[in-house]
Design a protein around this motif. Structure first.
Motif, short mmCIF file in Angstrom:
data_model
loop_
_atom_site.label_atom_id
_atom_site.label_comp_id
_atom_site.label_asym_id
_atom_site.label_seq_id
_atom_site.Cartn_x
_atom_site.Cartn_y
_atom_site.Cartn_z
N ARG A 1 0.82 -1.20 0.00
CA ARG A 1 0.00 0.00 0.00
C ARG A 1 0.86 1.26 0.00
O ARG A 1 0.55 2.23 -0.67
N SER B 1 1.84 1.99 -3.49
CA SER B 1 0.84 1.85 -4.55
C SER B 1 0.87 3.06 -5.48
O SER B 1 1.11 4.18 -5.04
N LEU C 1 -5.00 5.06 -6.52
CA LEU C 1 -5.88 5.01 -5.37
C LEU C 1 -6.56 3.64 -5.27
O LEU C 1 -6.71 3.09 -4.19
N GLN D 1 -5.44 0.74 -6.20
CA GLN D 1 -4.48 -0.22 -5.63
C GLN D 1 -4.34 -0.02 -4.13
O GLN D 1 -4.36 -0.97 -3.36
N ALA D 2 -4.19 1.24 -3.75
CA ALA D 2 -3.99 1.53 -2.33
C ALA D 2 -5.20 1.07 -1.52
O ALA D 2 -5.05 0.58 -0.40
N PHE E 1 -5.06 -2.91 -1.27
CA PHE E 1 -4.04 -3.36 -0.31
C PHE E 1 -4.39 -2.90 1.10
O PHE E 1 -4.17 -3.62 2.08
#
Lengths: 466, 334
Positions: B106, B109, B112, B114-115, B118
């Motif tokens: 994260r 990343s 957003l 992806q973050a 994770f």
């Protein structure tokens, strides 16, 4: 272990506990995966130290930039290495209760020291990563030194346990009971020093070639600049030294095997019968007790395995059938390791010879392509070496003392645990790949600090480089 | 005190430290999970990232320390516990892996989306792990891990003591994290955030306190050996924990965030030490005593060398890390 190994195991032990197969599979997956990350934990801090120091001493922004990026990469790799290492410590008990219950107090001490060194590495990595722009430069640089030392101690300790499994000592067996335990003797067993050296140099080969390969790939795409040249050269120098020294260590290590584990040597050499002098058998597989498709080079087998042109190499026939390892996997894994290792050693020597004679191979596309492949090849060689030594030790988990089937869990439920492990490891691999690739992409786009995209307002909390 | 007991105490010290450091670390996942949408929760998530980022890996090594001392010092009970508690341990393990990996992912990343993915995995697994570790501890404490191992895969931990053990673990982790995050937010000048955290932490504290004391009733029926000692020799610690917990709530209510951290740590430490006292002298309650579980004396002595080295090498280094992260040089904005 691969499918053929599984089949061999099933065929040779009909009354094996239901947990044996999934335990082996899961251990092979998690250890084979972790060992790559462990290499980064061991070797990367030293390489970062070199570029970071150069950055400070020569006031070289290129070197400093490399150190910053490598530190961020190592943070990601260290994180997943730490968790996969934790997995292994649980698995020791979940998968191998027969080993840990009986011999835990014999083999445990090096693990305790390993825990200690891992602790040191984790603490100083934390300080180092968060120390950028927050500590005096030279003190900040010094934080890498305990990390490098912890890598050495940690490698020694983990390998010490494996060496003990190959050279069990430091205890007595009286009527099946373990007595007279001397954990120090077990830790500093006869096999540990060479095995440690072999693994430690392997770590530098893996990390050196992989990191150099990343910059070689960049140069192939036309990004030839000081950043890429330095990013290639530093790890390549480490890889060079390791690749050149490694065959010698491997050779001396191999000489021991003939005395300590003749059946493993027989499998390495694909020797069905004891021969004197023994040929070097390249390739080939054993089918129904006969060798097919091997190329024999007379006398060289004796030279390599016994350091003499006429000493015998023990054959599989000198070992009871029930005590023989899965021969084909052991043999092919061993030869893959030696073959790739030799190839890499030759290539690096040729590179520096050419450079010494005034020919720089770095601009050559064929060389760069080779350098890109060298990374995966080095990983392959390490995995093959590990398979050779582990599968070659079978059917023993503790050589001559405890059979793998007696060490494994009784639980058939381990198939579920294995299935979950496969899913989790695949997910983790994909995650690491996605994140590392996106890091590289954003660096190329000029985003040096890589802020996390938590949404608007983020910068008000902390805009610092993390 | 015998060598075995000394090593057991050293191992238990690791458990207490893991419960505190690792606990605060896990608990931050609870606040991450409940921080709200990506926009509203952004500020809190960055604070969490900042607070546990430098220390989470080190916090985590306590678990390895505990496992290694266990299997080296008391090998047969380690094998007995891992074969019996395979399921909760494997689930805790999945949590550890997902949590550690996704926390690192994260941070770096690119998008957003992806973050958020994770981040959700990180926060979710932060709850799973302490629950199942707590449940495993409950199984040992209630005497359901047979000395010879391979106990029942389900009934060994699906009972009130284990389930309350899991809930208490999750609650104390969140409580600790709340106390620390509230103080961090206030110190770095995020007034609104610290107000939100303050209210939530008081809520978590009340719920956790109720769970801890409510658990005493089912444990009394479920695990007599444990509860006899919990209400006997360990009773002062339980009372001390209650007092420290209440003090934390009062301090949080009065916005005295710095001392609230101390009392929160004291409350959780007292509960954990209380469990240790209640379990003494058993390694596996009702099954194997510490003295009988111990491995070879030479190995126990070797372990004390490691513990001594840890005191000389790890503790100062760890103190340096915590000192740096708490100092103004590191918390100021660049």
């Amino acid at each position: 272990m691969d499918f053929a190994g599984v089949v061999t195991t099933v065929l040779t032990s009909s009354d094996a506990p239901p947990g044996l197969l999934p335990a082996r599979e899961q251990m092979a997956l998690s250890l084979g995966w972790h060992i790559i990350l462990a290499c980064f934990g061991v070797a990367f801090p030293t390489m970062i130290y070199v570029v970071h120091r150069r950055g400070i001493v020569r006031d070289d922004p290129v070197a400093l930039g490399l150190a910053k990026r490598w530190a961020k990469v190592s943070a990601v790799l260290f994180a997943i290495g730490a968790v996969s290492g934790t997995v292994l410590s649980f698995e020791m008990g979940i998968l191998w209760p027969g080993l840990m219950g009986k011999f835990g107090d014999v083999l445990g001490l090096p693990f305790a020291f390993e825990g200690l060194s891992f602790f040191v590495e984790a603490i100083f990595l934390g300080i180092y990563l968060y120390g950028w722009d927050r500590m005096l430069p030279r003190r900040h640089l010094m934080m890498l030194i305990p990390m490098g030392l912890a890598g050495i101690v940690g490698t020694f300790c983990v390998i010490s346990v494996n060496a003990w499994m190959n050279n069990p000592t430091g205890f007595k067996l009286v009527d099946g009971e373990v007595t007279d335990v001397n954990p120090w003797r077990a830790m500093f067993n006869d096999g540990v020093y060479l095995q440690f050296a072999h693994m430690w140099f392997a770590a530098f080969m893996v990390v050196g070639f992989v990191v150099a390969g990343v910059y070689a790939a960049g140069m192939l795409k036309g990004r030839v600049d000081a950043h890429h040249r330095l990013g290639f050269t530093v790890p390549f120098v480490f890889a060079t030294i390791a690749a050149v020294v490694q065959p010698f260590i491997g050779h001396i290590l191999g000489l021991r095997v003939g005395d300590t584990q003749p059946s493993k040597l027989a499998a390495f050499e694909l020797a069905t019968t004891t021969e004197q002098p023994a040929p070097l058998r390249l390739g080939g597989v054993l089918i129904d007790g006969k060798v097919h498709g091997a190329i024999d080079i007379p006398k060289i087998g004796s030279l390599i395995a016994r350091n003499s042109f006429d000493k015998p190499v023990p054959g599989l026939d000198s070992v009871p059938a029930a005590d023989r390892p899965p021969v084909n996997i052991t043999h092919l894994a061993f030869q893959s390791m030696v073959g790739i290792g030799t190839l890499l050693a030759i290539v690096v020597v040729l590179f520096w010879l050419a450079r010494w004679r005034g020919h720089d191979l770095l601009p050559k596309r064929w060389f760069l392509r080779g350098a890109v492949i060298a990374g995966p090849l080095a990983i392959l060689a390490m995995e093959a070496g590990w398979i050779a030594t582990e599968v070659g030790r079978q059917p023993w988990v503790v050589w001559g003392i405890l059979r793998t089937e007696d060490a494994a869990s009784q639980s058939a439920g381990l198939w579920w645990s294995y299935a979950i492990a496969v899913v989790v490891y695949v997910g983790m691999t994909i995650g690491a790949f996605v994140v590392l690739r996106s890091m590289a992409r954003r660096w190329r786009a000029g985003e040096e600090d890589l802020p996390s995209p938590y949404g608007p307002g983020t910068a008000t909390v902390d805009g610092s480089a993390r | 005190m015998s060598l075995a007991v000394v090593v057991a105490v050293a191992m238990f010290a690791g458990i207490v430290l893991y419960a505190l450091f690792g606990g605060a670390d896990f608990g931050s996942g609870f606040f991450d999970l409940t921080a709200g949408g990506s926009e509203r929760g952004g500020e809190l998530r960055v604070l969490i990232d900042h607070s546990i980022g430098p220390v989470w890996e080190a916090n985590h090594v306590w678990l390895i320390y505990i496992l290694v001392i266990w299997w080296t010092g008391f090998p047969e009970t380690f094998a007995a516990a891992t074969t019996t508690l395979t399921l909760p341990l494997a689930l805790a393990l999945v949590g550890i892996v997902l949590r550690g990996a996704s926390f690192a992912f994260r941070k770096y990343s690119a998008t957003l989306a992806q973050a958020r993915l994770f981040g959700a995995v990180f926060a979710g697994s932060s709850l799973i792990t302490p629950f199942f570790l707590g449940a495993a501890a409950g199984a040992v404490a209630s005497g359901r891990v047979p000395a010879e191992g391979n106990g029942d895969q389900l009934s060994s931990w699906l009972h009130p003591t284990s389930l309350f053990g899991g809930l208490i673990a999750v609650g104390t982790c969140a409580f600790l994290a709340g106390a620390f995050l509230t103080a961090d937010a206030a110190r770095s000048g995020h007034g609104t955030l610290s107000e939100t955290l303050r209210i939530r932490t008081i809520g978590v504290g009340i719920v956790t306190g109720i769970v801890v004391f409510a658990a005493l009733v089912p444990i009394k029926h479920d695990s007599p050996t444990l509860s006899d000692r919990l209400l006997g020799p360990a009773a002062p610690l339980i009372v001390a924990s209650a007092a420290a917990g209440l003090a934390t709530l009062v301090l949080l209510y009065r916005r005295r965030f710095a001392p609230a951290r101390v009392t929160a740590v004291a409350a959780v430490a007292a509960v954990v030490v209380g469990w240790g006292v209640a379990q003494y002298p058993w390694m596996l309650v009702d099954q194997v005593k510490i003295s009988a579980a111990a491995g070879a004396d030479a190995t126990l002595a070797g372990l004390l060398v490691v513990v001594g080295l840890a005191g000389v090498i790890v503790v100062p280094a760890l103190a340096y890390l915590f000192w740096l992260t708490q100092s103004d040089r590191w918390t100021e904005t660049h």
